[in-house]
Design an enzyme around this catalytic site. Structure first.
Site, PDB file in Angstrom:
ATOM      1  N   HIS A 219       0.849  -1.204   0.000  1.00 19.62           N
ATOM      2  CA  HIS A 219       0.000   0.000   0.000  1.00 19.62           C
ATOM      3  C   HIS A 219       0.880   1.248   0.000  1.00 19.62           C
ATOM      4  O   HIS A 219       0.684   2.165  -0.802  1.00 19.62           O
ATOM      5  CB  HIS A 219      -0.929  -0.011   1.212  1.00 19.62           C
ATOM      6  CG  HIS A 219      -1.510   1.335   1.557  1.00 19.62           C
ATOM      7  ND1 HIS A 219      -2.479   1.944   0.786  1.00 19.62           N
ATOM      8  CD2 HIS A 219      -1.240   2.203   2.571  1.00 19.62           C
ATOM      9  CE1 HIS A 219      -2.785   3.120   1.317  1.00 19.62           C
ATOM     10  NE2 HIS A 219      -2.046   3.313   2.398  1.00 19.62           N
TER      11      HIS A 219
ATOM     12  N   ASP B 113       7.775  22.285 -25.504  1.00 19.47           N
ATOM     13  CA  ASP B 113       7.639  20.919 -24.978  1.00 19.47           C
ATOM     14  C   ASP B 113       8.701  20.756 -23.895  1.00 19.47           C
ATOM     15  O   ASP B 113       9.398  21.707 -23.556  1.00 19.47           O
ATOM     16  CB  ASP B 113       7.852  19.880 -26.107  1.00 19.47           C
ATOM     17  CG  ASP B 113       7.185  18.541 -25.806  1.00 19.47           C
ATOM     18  OD1 ASP B 113       7.345  18.052 -24.676  1.00 19.47           O
ATOM     19  OD2 ASP B 113       6.504  17.991 -26.685  1.00 19.47           O
TER      20      ASP B 113
ATOM     21  N   TRP C 225       7.266  -0.101   4.169  1.00 20.41           N
ATOM     22  CA  TRP C 225       7.885   0.506   2.979  1.00 20.41           C
ATOM     23  C   TRP C 225       9.350   0.869   3.200  1.00 20.41           C
ATOM     24  O   TRP C 225      10.095   1.088   2.265  1.00 20.41           O
ATOM     25  CB  TRP C 225       7.092   1.734   2.526  1.00 20.41           C
ATOM     26  CG  TRP C 225       7.405   3.007   3.258  1.00 20.41           C
ATOM     27  CD1 TRP C 225       7.167   3.268   4.565  1.00 20.41           C
ATOM     28  CD2 TRP C 225       8.023   4.179   2.709  1.00 20.41           C
ATOM     29  NE1 TRP C 225       7.582   4.534   4.886  1.00 20.41           N
ATOM     30  CE2 TRP C 225       8.112   5.120   3.754  1.00 20.41           C
ATOM     31  CE3 TRP C 225       8.499   4.540   1.451  1.00 20.41           C
ATOM     32  CZ2 TRP C 225       8.662   6.390   3.584  1.00 20.41           C
ATOM     33  CZ3 TRP C 225       9.044   5.812   1.281  1.00 20.41           C
ATOM     34  CH2 TRP C 225       9.123   6.709   2.336  1.00 20.41           C
TER      35      TRP C 225
ATOM     36  N   SER D  10      12.914   5.925 -13.120  1.00 22.17           N
ATOM     37  CA  SER D  10      11.872   6.743 -13.758  1.00 22.17           C
ATOM     38  C   SER D  10      11.837   8.136 -13.129  1.00 22.17           C
ATOM     39  O   SER D  10      11.765   9.154 -13.832  1.00 22.17           O
ATOM     40  CB  SER D  10      10.520   6.044 -13.606  1.00 22.17           C
ATOM     41  OG  SER D  10       9.486   6.920 -13.937  1.00 22.17           O
ATOM     42  N   SER D  11      11.905   8.172 -11.799  1.00 20.83           N
ATOM     43  CA  SER D  11      11.863   9.467 -11.103  1.00 20.83           C
ATOM     44  C   SER D  11      13.070  10.324 -11.472  1.00 20.83           C
ATOM     45  O   SER D  11      12.949  11.536 -11.671  1.00 20.83           O
ATOM     46  CB  SER D  11      11.864   9.263  -9.588  1.00 20.83           C
ATOM     47  OG  SER D  11      10.761   8.524  -9.199  1.00 20.83           O
TER      48      SER D  11
ATOM     49  N   HIS E 180      13.402  11.169   4.277  1.00 16.86           N
ATOM     50  CA  HIS E 180      12.846  12.437   4.736  1.00 16.86           C
ATOM     51  C   HIS E 180      12.703  13.455   3.606  1.00 16.86           C
ATOM     52  O   HIS E 180      11.630  14.040   3.434  1.00 16.86           O
ATOM     53  CB  HIS E 180      13.590  13.031   5.929  1.00 16.86           C
ATOM     54  CG  HIS E 180      12.759  14.130   6.520  1.00 16.86           C
ATOM     55  ND1 HIS E 180      11.625  13.873   7.241  1.00 16.86           N
ATOM     56  CD2 HIS E 180      12.819  15.467   6.380  1.00 16.86           C
ATOM     57  CE1 HIS E 180      11.034  15.011   7.551  1.00 16.86           C
ATOM     58  NE2 HIS E 180      11.737  16.003   7.047  1.00 16.86           N
TER      59      HIS E 180
ATOM     60  N   GLU F 234      12.196  12.682   0.713  1.00 18.15           N
ATOM     61  CA  GLU F 234      11.097  12.104  -0.081  1.00 18.15           C
ATOM     62  C   GLU F 234       9.744  12.688   0.359  1.00 18.15           C
ATOM     63  O   GLU F 234       8.857  12.923  -0.461  1.00 18.15           O
ATOM     64  CB  GLU F 234      11.118  10.574   0.072  1.00 18.15           C
ATOM     65  CG  GLU F 234       9.951   9.835  -0.561  1.00 18.15           C
ATOM     66  CD  GLU F 234       9.929   9.883  -2.082  1.00 18.15           C
ATOM     67  OE1 GLU F 234      10.986  10.121  -2.678  1.00 18.15           O
ATOM     68  OE2 GLU F 234       8.843   9.694  -2.664  1.00 18.15           O
TER      69      GLU F 234
ATOM     70  N   TYR G 118       9.249  15.644   1.309  1.00 17.23           N
ATOM     71  CA  TYR G 118       9.135  16.964   0.680  1.00 17.23           C
ATOM     72  C   TYR G 118       9.004  16.848  -0.825  1.00 17.23           C
ATOM     73  O   TYR G 118       8.390  17.702  -1.471  1.00 17.23           O
ATOM     74  CB  TYR G 118      10.322  17.846   1.098  1.00 17.23           C
ATOM     75  CG  TYR G 118      10.229  18.138   2.565  1.00 17.23           C
ATOM     76  CD1 TYR G 118       9.370  19.130   3.034  1.00 17.23           C
ATOM     77  CD2 TYR G 118      10.891  17.360   3.492  1.00 17.23           C
ATOM     78  CE1 TYR G 118       9.210  19.347   4.376  1.00 17.23           C
ATOM     79  CE2 TYR G 118      10.741  17.560   4.844  1.00 17.23           C
ATOM     80  CZ  TYR G 118       9.893  18.560   5.288  1.00 17.23           C
ATOM     81  OH  TYR G 118       9.713  18.758   6.623  1.00 17.23           O
TER      82      TYR G 118
ATOM     83  N   SER H 263      -0.300  27.333  -4.425  1.00 17.26           N
ATOM     84  CA  SER H 263       0.120  28.712  -4.695  1.00 17.26           C
ATOM     85  C   SER H 263      -0.433  29.228  -6.018  1.00 17.26           C
ATOM     86  O   SER H 263      -0.391  30.426  -6.281  1.00 17.26           O
ATOM     87  CB  SER H 263       1.654  28.797  -4.729  1.00 17.26           C
ATOM     88  OG  SER H 263       2.179  28.400  -3.484  1.00 17.26           O
TER      89      SER H 263
ATOM     90  N   HIS I  99      15.443  12.197  12.857  1.00 14.74           N
ATOM     91  CA  HIS I  99      14.292  12.305  13.767  1.00 14.74           C
ATOM     92  C   HIS I  99      13.339  11.119  13.589  1.00 14.74           C
ATOM     93  O   HIS I  99      12.438  10.920  14.389  1.00 14.74           O
ATOM     94  CB  HIS I  99      13.555  13.652  13.616  1.00 14.74           C
ATOM     95  CG  HIS I  99      12.910  13.891  12.296  1.00 14.74           C
ATOM     96  ND1 HIS I  99      12.904  15.118  11.689  1.00 14.74           N
ATOM     97  CD2 HIS I  99      12.255  13.076  11.448  1.00 14.74           C
ATOM     98  CE1 HIS I  99      12.261  15.038  10.542  1.00 14.74           C
ATOM     99  NE2 HIS I  99      11.858  13.816  10.374  1.00 14.74           N
ATOM    100  N   HIS I 100      13.543  10.352  12.519  1.00 14.69           N
ATOM    101  CA  HIS I 100      12.773   9.112  12.350  1.00 14.69           C
ATOM    102  C   HIS I 100      13.363   7.990  13.192  1.00 14.69           C
ATOM    103  O   HIS I 100      12.805   6.902  13.241  1.00 14.69           O
ATOM    104  CB  HIS I 100      12.762   8.692  10.875  1.00 14.69           C
ATOM    105  CG  HIS I 100      12.066   9.663   9.981  1.00 14.69           C
ATOM    106  ND1 HIS I 100      10.719   9.601   9.702  1.00 14.69           N
ATOM    107  CD2 HIS I 100      12.529  10.752   9.312  1.00 14.69           C
ATOM    108  CE1 HIS I 100      10.377  10.592   8.888  1.00 14.69           C
ATOM    109  NE2 HIS I 100      11.460  11.312   8.637  1.00 14.69           N
TER     110      HIS I 100
ATOM    111  N   THR J 134       7.967  26.719   6.633  1.00 20.79           N
ATOM    112  CA  THR J 134       6.615  26.221   6.341  1.00 20.79           C
ATOM    113  C   THR J 134       5.583  27.236   6.824  1.00 20.79           C
ATOM    114  O   THR J 134       4.570  27.487   6.154  1.00 20.79           O
ATOM    115  CB  THR J 134       6.382  24.851   7.018  1.00 20.79           C
ATOM    116  OG1 THR J 134       7.504  24.017   6.731  1.00 20.79           O
ATOM    117  CG2 THR J 134       5.128  24.188   6.501  1.00 20.79           C
TER     118      THR J 134
ATOM    119  N   LYS K 265       5.093  29.977   4.379  1.00 21.02           N
ATOM    120  CA  LYS K 265       4.202  29.600   3.281  1.00 21.02           C
ATOM    121  C   LYS K 265       2.732  29.723   3.702  1.00 21.02           C
ATOM    122  O   LYS K 265       1.915  30.309   3.004  1.00 21.02           O
ATOM    123  CB  LYS K 265       4.488  28.169   2.829  1.00 21.02           C
ATOM    124  CG  LYS K 265       5.746  28.078   1.988  1.00 21.02           C
ATOM    125  CD  LYS K 265       5.927  26.706   1.435  1.00 21.02           C
ATOM    126  CE  LYS K 265       6.966  26.735   0.333  1.00 21.02           C
ATOM    127  NZ  LYS K 265       6.511  27.397  -0.869  1.00 21.02           N
TER     128      LYS K 265
ATOM    129  N   ARG L  12       1.463   0.482  15.378  1.00 23.01           N
ATOM    130  CA  ARG L  12       1.140   0.396  13.952  1.00 23.01           C
ATOM    131  C   ARG L  12       1.557  -0.971  13.416  1.00 23.01           C
ATOM    132  O   ARG L  12       2.266  -1.707  14.096  1.00 23.01           O
ATOM    133  CB  ARG L  12       1.837   1.520  13.179  1.00 23.01           C
ATOM    134  CG  ARG L  12       3.335   1.460  13.267  1.00 23.01           C
ATOM    135  CD  ARG L  12       4.005   2.705  12.730  1.00 23.01           C
ATOM    136  NE  ARG L  12       3.938   2.803  11.285  1.00 23.01           N
ATOM    137  CZ  ARG L  12       4.785   3.538  10.543  1.00 23.01           C
ATOM    138  NH1 ARG L  12       5.754   4.241  11.130  1.00 23.01           N
ATOM    139  NH2 ARG L  12       4.665   3.586   9.254  1.00 23.01           N
TER     140      ARG L  12
END
Lengths: 157, 532
Positions: free
Chosen positions: B78, B107, B143, B170-171, B254, B256, B258, B269, B303-304, B329, B332, B451
């Protein structure tokens, strides 16, 4: 984009057509340098911690970035040079040096701006005579093509 | 005598190919954008179906439908599908459709590469789903693919890692293409600071991608060599360290987060100024805030891992650095609010989704600040509180950002206005069910529910049942989204002009083109103005 190198004293007249490119070679080099420092720096940092397999991926990706920037810069270096002399119109095109050359007699040359028959396609500007046609400025926008067509018509008389 | 002949063209070689081959061979940025968005929607439904299996199992305590091993496979797939198959491709779809039109380019810079970067995705996704049917099932480690747990995966391990490589490839290709396009294809007059925020946020995202993807690629390759080639990168018995993998993963993971949220910031925006009928407040400060967020995302990864046993000074450093992210943040959020302040606001579906984003993302941000406190995080770690937090950020933030962008640009892409009533219904059902789904997870998490478990203590029953009801409503609501988009693609709806939204031309070049824009667009007579 169209660069005019007009002569006030008659012919030859030269028009240089080039696709838009907003990045200079210096800026591209700076970008690659910065990314090289960051990517190799991160890869080296992890290599020092024992995870040396990050480094080859960083290097491969850096090469890919250099290739991609190079391709795009190379495409931006494409030029079409149209030279109109007393009796001829010469079209040279290529990257760095003329890779294709076409010549038509000025008196017979015909400028054709054709609108697309299918919605969403761009107009085509062609120069030719006696059944032979060469498209010019395929990368120009519609407005630039119209201005160029009119100007060429004037120059060809 | 030379003449200009004004004729109608009979050539057809520049148009789209007919039939399905058009979609295989296309190098047109609009086609590829459509492919990305379609793929993302399909994967959103597939990943969503897996989420519903999870929530069905958790509807009440005890084991109902699936065994614990399959449950863990569902949580793993998932997440991988939603992150790499749904959200990231959706933003790549927006980038493909919009960036060339926003910067005045014909293009993308490398159209063939663009085609390839898309077509890697369906094969990777199919392979990832196929791992479910391999001996031993799919990866069941979550994941993050932490060793040593992930090394217990059966035949699927090398295929999962191969899938991760293809998705990453791909990314990377998409990111490089976007960087080159933005740097080299901007129209004359389109300086960097005149670029719309969506282009800026994608540019920063692309840099994040190419900086962190090699780390992830290296990490999963080391898993592979540990399993099959007797290396010991993460094996303590051979002198390795499993915590090294955690550092590698979160150095990627991390940023990722963002990578997933920054393009949504760009969409918001664009939407908020249009429906507030004002210019974006503090465009330049938004650009700088985006860059600062990107920088900070590189220096906060641990921090993870607060509970992994780091020295106290390291915990303090990562705690304070993480708290710093709230500053850009906050800039923003302040600017979005200031844009709306005294604006002539209207609340069409894109704006509703943008406001939904704002509310939900800020809620997710607040719980993020709670978790940045190392001592408190010892309680939250690996609990449902974390699940609630990141779903508020990723669903409330990224997915609602995608909804906002979809409804905002859909009339531009199709030439017809979507069904506004159904659009609003979709928003309200999504917004309410999303909160019913994830809000209770805060409470069960704080009360101690871990979890990634298929069973739980009976005191958590009511909140879990509520959460599952919310999940099913949210899931079914997304079928309505598919129907709304399908109707618009079929041309069912009121025809719209190029500008679509009142005053939209002031907010971006794309609104100067017809709706739908020509297959090969070209900008004429448009002056690119200095921002106020």
């Amino acid at each position: 984009m169209v660069d005019w190198q007009k002569s006030n004293t008659g012919f030859p007249q030269t028009i240089v057509l080039r696709p838009n490119g907003s990045l200079t070679i210096g800026q591209a080099a700076g970008l690659i340098g910065l990314m090289a420092v960051l990517m190799i720096g991160i890869g080296t940092g992890f290599a020092l911690m024992g995870a040396w397999l990050v480094l080859p991926f960083s290097g491969a990706e850096l090469l890919l970035l250099i290739w991609a920037l190079g391709c795009s810069m190379r495409n931006s270096g494409y030029r079409e040079v149209i030279t109109i002399s007393d009796d001829k119109i010469k079209i040279e095109r290529g990257i760095s040096y003329p890779q294709q050359r076409y010549e038509f007699f000025r008196a017979w040359a015909r400028i054709q701006l054709s609108h697309p028959s299918v919605h969403g396609h761009l107009a085509r500007l062609q120069v030719g005579s006696h059944g032979k046609q060469v498209e010019i400025g395929a990368f120009l926008n519609e407005e630039e093509k119209q201005v160029l067509a009119k100007e060429l018509q004037k120059l060809l008389g | 005598m030379a003449t200009v002949a004004d004729t109608h063209d009979t050539h057809h070689e520049h148009g789209p190919a007919k039939g399905w081959l058009r979609w295989v061979t296309t190098t047109n940025h609009k086609d590829i954008g459509t492919l990305y968005l379609t793929f993302a929607f399909v994967m959103f439904i597939v990943g969503g179906a897996m989420a519903l299996i999870i929530r069905a199992e958790l509807f009440e305590p005890g084991l109902q439908f699936v065994d614990p091993h399959f449950f863990n496979q569902m949580t793993t797939l998932h997440a991988l599908i939603m992150v790499f198959g749904a959200v990231m491709p959706a933003f790549a779809g927006f980038a493909n459709w919009m960036i060339p039109m926003m910067i005045g380019a014909p293009d993308m810079a490398l159209p063939r590469l663009n085609n390839w970067s898309f077509w890697l995705l369906p094969f990777a996704a199919a392979l990832l789903v196929a791992t479910l049917f391999m001996e031993g099932g799919a990866a069941a480690s979550g994941w993050t693919l932490y060793p040593p747990l992930v090394l217990q995966t059966g035949d699927a391990l090398p295929f999962t890692i191969f899938t991760v490589h293809i998705l990453g490839m791909s990314s990377i290709l998409a990111a490089i293409n976007i960087i080159v396009t933005i740097f080299n294809m901007r129209a004359p007059g389109m300086t960097m600071m005149r670029m719309p925020m969506f282009c800026w946020t994608w540019l920063v995202t692309a840099f994040l991608l190419i900086l962190v993807m090699p780390v992830f690629a290296g990490a999963v390759t080391m898993l592979l060599t540990d399993k099959f080639f007797d290396t010991s990168f993460f094996n303590p018995a051979g002198g390795g360290d499993p915590v090294l993998y955690q550092h590698l993963f979160w150095f990627f993971g991390h940023p990722e987060v963002y990578i997933i949220i920054l393009p949504a910031f760009g969409i918001i925006s664009a939407v908020i100024p249009t429906f507030s009928r004002k210019k974006l407040f503090g465009h330049n400060s938004m650009v700088y805030a985006t860059c600062v967020i990107a920088f900070l995302s590189f220096i906060v990864w641990a921090h993870h891992q607060f509970t992994v046993g780091m020295p106290v000074p390291a915990e303090l450093y990562f705690m304070y650095a993480t708290m710093l992210i709230a500053v850009p943040t906050g800039v923003k959020v302040f600017n979005w609010l200031a844009t709306m302040w005294k604006g002539s606001m209207t609340f069409e579906t894109p704006m509703l989704n943008a406001l939904g984003f704002l509310v939900l993302f800020v809620l997710g941000g607040f719980t993020g600040i709670m978790m940045s406190q190392a001592p408190a995080d010892f309680q939250y770690h690996d609990s449902y509180f974390i699940v609630a937090h990141f779903h508020y950020v990723l669903v409330g933030g990224a997915v609602f950002g995608i909804f906002a962008g979809l409804f905002y640009w859909l009339p531009k892409w199709t030439g017809v206005m979507y069904d506004e009533k159904l659009g609003k219904l979709h928003f309200w059902l999504s917004f309410i069910s999303m909160n019913v789904l994830f809000m209770p997870q805060h409470f069960v998490g704080l009360a101690g529910m871990p979890r990634r478990i298929p069973d739980y203590a009976v005191q958590f029953t009511e909140f879990n049942a509520l959460s599952s009801v919310g999940a099913f409503i949210f899931g079914v609501t997304q079928l309505l989204l598919g129907y709304i988009v399908w109707k618009a693609i079929r041309g069912e709806g009121e025809k719209v002009d190029g500008e679509v939204w009142e005053g939209a031309k002031d907010h971006g070049l794309e609104w100067n083109l017809a709706s739908p824009p020509p297959y090969h667009h070209s900008f004429e007579g448009i002056e690119i103005k200095e921002r106020d």
